[in-house]
Write an enzyme that holds these catalytic residues in place. Sequence first.
Site, PDB file in Angstrom:
ATOM      1  N   HIS A 204       0.805  -1.230   0.000  1.00 41.94           N
ATOM      2  CA  HIS A 204       0.000   0.000   0.000  1.00 41.94           C
ATOM      3  C   HIS A 204       0.838   1.280   0.000  1.00 41.94           C
ATOM      4  O   HIS A 204       0.296   2.374   0.018  1.00 41.94           O
ATOM      5  CB  HIS A 204      -0.944   0.024   1.197  1.00 41.94           C
ATOM      6  CG  HIS A 204      -0.216   0.236   2.506  1.00 41.94           C
ATOM      7  ND1 HIS A 204       0.407  -0.780   3.176  1.00 41.94           N
ATOM      8  CD2 HIS A 204       0.005   1.343   3.236  1.00 41.94           C
ATOM      9  CE1 HIS A 204       0.974  -0.306   4.269  1.00 41.94           C
ATOM     10  NE2 HIS A 204       0.764   0.985   4.333  1.00 41.94           N
TER      11      HIS A 204
HETATM   12  C1  UD1 Z   1      -1.487   5.377   6.547  1.00 42.31           C
HETATM   13  C2  UD1 Z   1      -0.118   5.766   7.070  1.00 42.31           C
HETATM   14  C3  UD1 Z   1       0.873   4.674   6.731  1.00 42.31           C
HETATM   15  C4  UD1 Z   1       0.396   3.334   7.227  1.00 42.31           C
HETATM   16  C5  UD1 Z   1      -0.989   3.060   6.687  1.00 42.31           C
HETATM   17  C6  UD1 Z   1      -1.554   1.773   7.183  1.00 42.31           C
HETATM   18  C7  UD1 Z   1       0.375   8.181   7.078  1.00 42.31           C
HETATM   19  C8  UD1 Z   1       1.186   9.233   6.429  1.00 42.31           C
HETATM   20  N1  UD1 Z   1       0.377   7.001   6.450  1.00 42.31           N
HETATM   21  O1  UD1 Z   1      -1.404   5.293   5.133  1.00 42.31           O
HETATM   22  O2  UD1 Z   1       2.107   4.963   7.356  1.00 42.31           O
HETATM   23  O3  UD1 Z   1       1.282   2.323   6.795  1.00 42.31           O
HETATM   24  O4  UD1 Z   1      -1.847   4.132   7.110  1.00 42.31           O
HETATM   25  O5  UD1 Z   1      -2.806   1.521   6.627  1.00 42.31           O
HETATM   26  O6  UD1 Z   1      -0.197   8.408   8.113  1.00 42.31           O
HETATM   27  N2  UD1 Z   1      -9.071   4.897   3.294  1.00 42.31           N
HETATM   28  C9  UD1 Z   1     -10.240   4.200   3.375  1.00 42.31           C
HETATM   29  N3  UD1 Z   1     -10.694   3.841   4.617  1.00 42.31           N
HETATM   30  C10 UD1 Z   1     -10.027   4.136   5.763  1.00 42.31           C
HETATM   31  C11 UD1 Z   1      -8.830   4.858   5.654  1.00 42.31           C
HETATM   32  C12 UD1 Z   1      -8.350   5.221   4.423  1.00 42.31           C
HETATM   33  O7  UD1 Z   1     -10.878   3.907   2.396  1.00 42.31           O
HETATM   34  O8  UD1 Z   1     -10.485   3.768   6.851  1.00 42.31           O
HETATM   35  C13 UD1 Z   1      -8.562   5.264   1.945  1.00 42.31           C
HETATM   36  C14 UD1 Z   1      -8.887   6.679   1.572  1.00 42.31           C
HETATM   37  O9  UD1 Z   1      -9.159   6.717   0.199  1.00 42.31           O
HETATM   38  C15 UD1 Z   1      -7.580   7.410   1.820  1.00 42.31           C
HETATM   39  C16 UD1 Z   1      -6.547   6.355   1.530  1.00 42.31           C
HETATM   40  O10 UD1 Z   1      -7.152   5.126   1.942  1.00 42.31           O
HETATM   41  O11 UD1 Z   1      -7.450   8.536   1.036  1.00 42.31           O
HETATM   42  C17 UD1 Z   1      -5.268   6.549   2.255  1.00 42.31           C
HETATM   43  O12 UD1 Z   1      -5.485   6.680   3.669  1.00 42.31           O
HETATM   44  P1  UD1 Z   1      -4.449   7.526   4.573  1.00 42.31           P
HETATM   45  O13 UD1 Z   1      -4.806   7.390   6.008  1.00 42.31           O
HETATM   46  O14 UD1 Z   1      -4.308   8.883   4.003  1.00 42.31           O
HETATM   47  O15 UD1 Z   1      -3.081   6.808   4.309  1.00 42.31           O
HETATM   48  P2  UD1 Z   1      -2.697   5.277   4.238  1.00 42.31           P
HETATM   49  O16 UD1 Z   1      -2.270   4.966   2.862  1.00 42.31           O
HETATM   50  O17 UD1 Z   1      -3.757   4.418   4.872  1.00 42.31           O
END
Ligand code: UD1
Length: 363
Positions: A204
């Site tokens: 991811h």
């Molecule tokens: C975040 C962390 C990363 C960690 C990862 C674990 C930061 C900078 N990054 O990355 O270090 O390894 O979490 O998962 O904090 N989304 C959903 N549902 C959710 C959460 C997110 O659909 O419950 C989708 C959304 O489209 C969002 C994307 O995932 O834009 C990314 O989520 P985000 O929390 O921004 O970063 P991660 O890639 O999850």
Amino acid sequence: MRIFNVVGARPNFMKVAPVHAALVAAGHDAKLIHTGQHYDEAMSAIFFQQLGMPTPDVNLEVGSASHAVQTARIMEAFEPLVLRERPELVLVAGDVNSTIACALVAKKLHVAVAHLEAGLRSFDMRMPEEINRVLTDRISDLLLTPSPDADDNLRHEGADEHAIARVGNAMIDSLRAHVDAARALATPQQLGLVPRGYALVTLHRPSNVDDEPQLRAIMLMLAELSHELPVLFPMHPRTRARLATLGLASRLAQAGALRVVEPLGYLEFLGLQADARLILTDSGGIQEESTALGVPCLTARENTERPITISEGTNTLVGTDTTRILAVARDVLANGGKQGRIPALWDGQTAKRVVAAVARRFG
Ligand code: UD1
């Protein structure tokens, strides 16, 4: 002490669960604060149920956004809470945006900050997590480290010696507490997989999934590997969103045994890790969990902030070139992969040492 334990994203939950429980058991007035960075049932709620964590005292419900917007929203929501409740200590964990956002708010309000999993460094400032780690450590009053390399990194950066406390790996407290329950679920068998007869994949990181040609090459490489053994890929929403735009569905449908499924619960995923022949990941935590379980792990990154999983554990850094990844995976299938040992203080007792370190530093 009145303590705020902050969680925000999936990898925080299994680190903070045992520490929160131990602080409460030691008589602290500890509150669990969820920023809401992760919010889906599969990315958040299921972890609270399975880890036996109480419902958060407060959920700031910030949700997803760009780095700046998400970090700013967390800070805006966390500041009035700190002003109203006046904790004496804010404990943050890991390296996600919630970690730096809450540390920064607390520090500017002259509230002490403890950082769980301090001192890890990839030395790659293009990773958002590395920026979060360096900045959080710089303003933390208690640096709770998992391994000697972390202590060395902090000393090099001029950290106060009295602030450093090597406590071990809190994530492994959760692993040890739950691995039997995880195995009892027989998740591989439920999915029609044979123990030790499948590869488990999670990817991811923006560097692997946000770049279209790279994600395409990875999926085709996994399809190739799946002709040799079943490949199970519980897919992060970020990766799924990118994949949808690639139009690879028909090519992947012809793959041998590549199965893409929704993100799994903590117990289901732990059970799958424990019985995997091989794990391929770009996650931080999975490098550590696979080392604790003694399962060969290939990390699809150019660097790692967790070098002890390579020097002592079962982890191999394979980079992001898919030809090389496939070659190393085949070598693991042929030769069994790397054997390792479990690093010191990854013993399931880290939360108790955190309680002791808090008492020493602030008592
Ligand atoms: C975040 C962390 C990363 C960690 C990862 C674990 C930061 C900078 N990054 O990355 O270090 O390894 O979490 O998962 O904090 N989304 C959903 N549902 C959710 C959460 C997110 O659909 O419950 C989708 C959304 O489209 C969002 C994307 O995932 O834009 C990314 O989520 P985000 O929390 O921004 O970063 P991660 O890639 O999850």
